[in-house]
Design an enzyme around this catalytic site. Structure first.
Site, PDB file in Angstrom:
ATOM      1  N   LYS A 157      52.303  43.481  47.196  1.00 53.25           N
ATOM      2  CA  LYS A 157      51.221  42.901  47.769  1.00 53.25           C
ATOM      3  C   LYS A 157      50.318  43.884  48.562  1.00 53.25           C
ATOM      4  CE  LYS A 157      51.941  38.355  46.878  1.00 53.25           C
ATOM      5  NZ  LYS A 157      51.147  37.610  45.826  1.00 53.25           N
ATOM      6  N   LYS A 253      50.794  29.434  36.482  1.00 54.79           N
ATOM      7  CA  LYS A 253      51.781  28.677  37.636  1.00 54.79           C
ATOM      8  C   LYS A 253      51.768  27.419  37.479  1.00 54.79           C
ATOM      9  CE  LYS A 253      50.981  32.451  41.137  1.00 54.79           C
ATOM     10  NZ  LYS A 253      50.121  32.645  42.256  1.00 54.79           N
TER      11      LYS A 253
HETATM   12  C1  LIG Z   1      57.974  34.789  46.894  1.00 53.06           C
HETATM   13  C2  LIG Z   1      56.537  35.295  46.167  1.00 53.06           C
HETATM   14  C3  LIG Z   1      55.465  34.807  47.201  1.00 53.06           C
HETATM   15  C4  LIG Z   1      56.258  34.307  44.921  1.00 53.06           C
HETATM   16  C5  LIG Z   1      55.699  35.349  44.019  1.00 53.06           C
HETATM   17  N1  LIG Z   1      56.158  36.401  43.540  1.00 53.06           N
HETATM   18  C6  LIG Z   1      54.139  35.575  44.235  1.00 53.06           C
HETATM   19  O1  LIG Z   1      53.819  36.479  44.729  1.00 53.06           O
HETATM   20  N2  LIG Z   1      53.284  34.325  44.329  1.00 53.06           N
HETATM   21  C7  LIG Z   1      52.040  34.727  44.829  1.00 53.06           C
HETATM   22  C8  LIG Z   1      51.261  33.403  45.158  1.00 53.06           C
HETATM   23  C9  LIG Z   1      52.263  32.830  46.482  1.00 53.06           C
HETATM   24  O2  LIG Z   1      51.711  33.391  47.598  1.00 53.06           O
HETATM   25  C10 LIG Z   1      51.476  32.509  48.856  1.00 53.06           C
HETATM   26  C11 LIG Z   1      51.958  31.490  48.930  1.00 53.06           C
HETATM   27  C12 LIG Z   1      51.840  30.707  50.255  1.00 53.06           C
HETATM   28  O3  LIG Z   1      52.112  29.484  50.472  1.00 53.06           O
HETATM   29  C13 LIG Z   1      51.242  31.454  51.107  1.00 53.06           C
HETATM   30  C14 LIG Z   1      50.655  32.827  50.867  1.00 53.06           C
HETATM   31  C15 LIG Z   1      51.094  33.166  49.772  1.00 53.06           C
HETATM   32  C16 LIG Z   1      50.460  34.614  49.930  1.00 53.06           C
HETATM   33  O4  LIG Z   1      50.474  35.344  48.742  1.00 53.06           O
HETATM   34  N3  LIG Z   1      49.784  34.780  50.970  1.00 53.06           N
HETATM   35  C17 LIG Z   1      50.169  33.766  52.009  1.00 53.06           C
HETATM   36  C18 LIG Z   1      50.894  34.142  53.206  1.00 53.06           C
HETATM   37  C19 LIG Z   1      50.922  35.190  43.808  1.00 53.06           C
HETATM   38  O5  LIG Z   1      51.539  35.209  42.781  1.00 53.06           O
HETATM   39  O6  LIG Z   1      49.854  35.310  44.224  1.00 53.06           O
HETATM   40 MG    MG Z   2      49.006  36.513  42.925  1.00 48.94          MG
END
Ligand SMILES: CC(C)C[C@H](N)C(=O)N[C@H](CCOc1cc(O)cc2c1C(=O)N[C@@H]2C)C(=O)O
Ligand code: MG
Length: 334
Positions: A157, A253
């Site tokens: 991230k 998703k």
């Molecule tokens: C457990 C991982 C977050 C799951 C996946 N690998 C991932 O990166 N997913 C994100 C989307 C989910 O991100 C969230 C969910 C959420 O409820 C809150 C937040 C986020 C996020 O990215 N920031 C806030 C804290 C993806 O693909 O972008």
């Molecule tokens: Mg993403």
């Protein structure tokens, strides 16, 4: 099969559940300590189907709003027996429809004693999932990358003013892992080309959502030195056409498509248009990952690590061995 159960009476429940995250999950938009999910259970003649969704503030969703949306569709589903195809017009794409759609898949599988994978005509195999590293200072991210350097695929991230240091730090700390960078809309027209140059230099495999959704037109005009994947810019099949010269890949998703039914259509259309496909997830439990694990059988990237971030999961849960995710047991879903 949709419509088979029209004369049957069904009961539908939507509940909020909370699962603690092990540690803290951070991106450029904030941090989380727990996963708040909405579970939909549909019952018919003592047989139960379950589905889970994760409402996302970024898309204007709240848990209370999602529960209300599910309950307002409950009459059509429970009393009139609307099936999955009708559901696609009854509810809009998004988290609420995802929970209901997946509960209907699970219920139909159990009523007909036919697992979902058989209905889909596939034999599910173990898949490799990405493992996500939270946003942090470059040194802390390097330490996390080193700890997870044995994993074949990492998702990092980013989305800060200094992503160069972070990309250099994580790639040197995990030199054998393929690395996806998720900028979460955090780059700008001014810095994207520099960031792409550095990403290519350090061997990043894919960049997810570098620019804000709705302000990503520049992607058609620049040299995409590393393949670029849409996440916040793409929700369902109808969005794909407009993204053709802008993105190389799309992140599908279930919480965006509004369930497995639309996600299967979206995947087929994305492939037809020549996009690489990632199947992604929110911070959810094994119940949310199970249908996505079937969807991810034939895609370039699976990002289904939600349960790996949790301190507590469903029982039974999906089986993960390192980054290998095994097909879902029918007692969990499908
Ligand atoms: C457990 C991982 C977050 C799951 C996946 N690998 C991932 O990166 N997913 C994100 C989307 C989910 O991100 C969230 C969910 C959420 O409820 C809150 C937040 C986020 C996020 O990215 N920031 C806030 C804290 C993806 O693909 O972008
Ligand atoms: Mg993403």
């Amino acid at each position: 099969m949709c419509g088979t159960f029209k004369s049957m009476r069904r009961n539908l429940e939507a509940t909020i559940e909370t699962f603690p995250i092990a540690g803290l999950f951070t991106i450029s938009r904030g941090s989380k300590t727990e996963a708040e999910v909405v579970t939909c259970v549909i019952e018919e003649n003592g047989v139960f189907g379950r589905g889970e969704c994760v409402p996302y503030k970024r898309y204007g969703e709240t848990v209370a709003g999602v529960v209300a949306d599910i309950r307002s569709a409950a009459g059509e589903i429970a009393r009139r027996g609307a099936g999955r195809e009708e559901l696609q017009t009854l509810m809009k794409p998004g988290a609420a429809r995802n929970a209901v759609d997946c509960a209907l898949w699970d219920l139909e599988a159990k009523l007909e004693a036919t697992p979902v994978f058989r209905t889909l005509g596939i034999t599910p195999e173990p898949i490799t999932t990405a493992f996500t590293l939270s946003l942090g200072e470059p040194g802390a991210m390097a330490a996390e990358a080193e700890k997870n350097a044995h994993r074949p695929l990492l998702k990092v991230k980013l989305g800060t003013a200094d992503d160069e240091s972070r990309m250099r730090a994580v790639t040197s700390a995990a030199p054998r892992s393929r690395i996806i960078v998720d900028a979460n809309e955090g780059w700008t027209e001014e810095n994207i080309e520099d960031h792409l140059r550095i990403a290519r230099e350090v061997g990043i495999a894919l960049i997810e959502q570098p620019l804000p959704a709705g302000r990503d037109g520049m992607l058609t005009r620049i040299d995409r030195l590393v393949p670029v994947c849409a996440d916040e810019s793409v929700h369902a099949t109808d969005d794909l056409g407009a993204l053709r010269n802008r993105y190389d890949a799309v992140n599908i998703k279930l919480d965006k498509t509004g369930g497995l039914t639309e996600a299967l259509r979206m995947k087929a259309e994305a492939k037809r248009l020549g996009f690489q496909v990632m199947v992604g997830c929110m911070v959810g439990t094994s119940l949310a990952m199970a249908p996505a694990a079937l969807l991810a059988q034939d895609v370039e990237y699976a990002d289904l690590d939600g349960p790996l971030l949790l301190a507590r999961d469903r029982e039974p849960a999906l089986r993960y061995e390192g980054s290998t995710l095994f097909p879902p047991p029918s007692e969990l879903w499908g």
